[in-house]
Design a protein around this motif. Structure first.
Motif: not given
Length: 193
Positions: A81, A84-89, A91, A94, A142
């Motif tokens: 990945w 960016t994709k990792s951060a969205w998954v 989020a 967090s 997720m």
């Protein structure tokens, strides 16, 4: 003409050596009395909190490598990945972590923090076990992130609270005097700052 790097951006062995010397100089000053570690409540708090936080950070590092590395047959089962994709998954996890941390801080005033740490450590342990087996899809990461976020939020909120609880109020007040003292003998015990 020879190009030189400005001293503000230069790093090398002499910079590391200088930083080490400065750190060693700071290390001579008192940060807390080492005799506090003789108390069971203090050393056990440091031990349990350290183990939990160590496991959490280790799991995060391994998971980051898994997510960002490409799939290489016979070598890596990475997901490949983008960051960016990792951060969205991650989020939602967090956001949940922050909300649970705030709620745990309020709850810690009413409930024993050791019990809360055990309650928070349980979902973290379960999430680490689950993530070791189920880590190949966005839905898996997720879903497990929700479990992890709840436990991690509790643990992160409780560690500093437990450290503060482990020391008596009169010893906490001494911390304000420590920056002025060079040794334990120079800390005026029983006097106001």
């Amino acid at each position: 003409m020879r190009r030189t790097t400005p001293p503000t951006t230069w790093t090398g062995s002499s910079t590391v050596w200088t930083a080490s010397l400065q750190h060693a100089e700071l290390g001579r000053e008192v940060s807390f009395s080492i005799t506090l570690l003789g108390r069971r409540r203090i050393w056990s708090t440091f031990l349990v909190a350290g183990l939990l936080i160590g496991a959490i950070f280790a799991q995060g590092a391994v998971l980051s490598l898994l997510i960002l590395m490409p799939k290489i047959p016979g070598l890596s089962d990475g997901l490949g990945w983008t960051a960016t994709k990792s951060a969205w998954v991650g989020a939602p996890n967090s956001v949940l972590l922050i909300a649970v941390s705030a709620a745990t801080g309020v709850l810690a005033r009413r409930v024993d923090t050791r019990a809360l740490l055990a309650i928070g450590g349980t979902p973290v342990t379960i999430a680490i076990g689950l993530i070791s087996q189920f880590h190949s899809t966005v839905a898996q990461l997720m879903s497990i992130g929700v479990i992890s976020g709840i436990g991690l939020g509790m643990v992160v909120a409780l560690v500093p609270i437990m450290v503060i609880e482990s020391v008596r109020p009169e010893e906490q007040a001494l911390v304000a005097l420590i920056p002025k003292a060079k040794t334990l003998d120079e800390i005026p015990v029983g006097q106001s700052a």
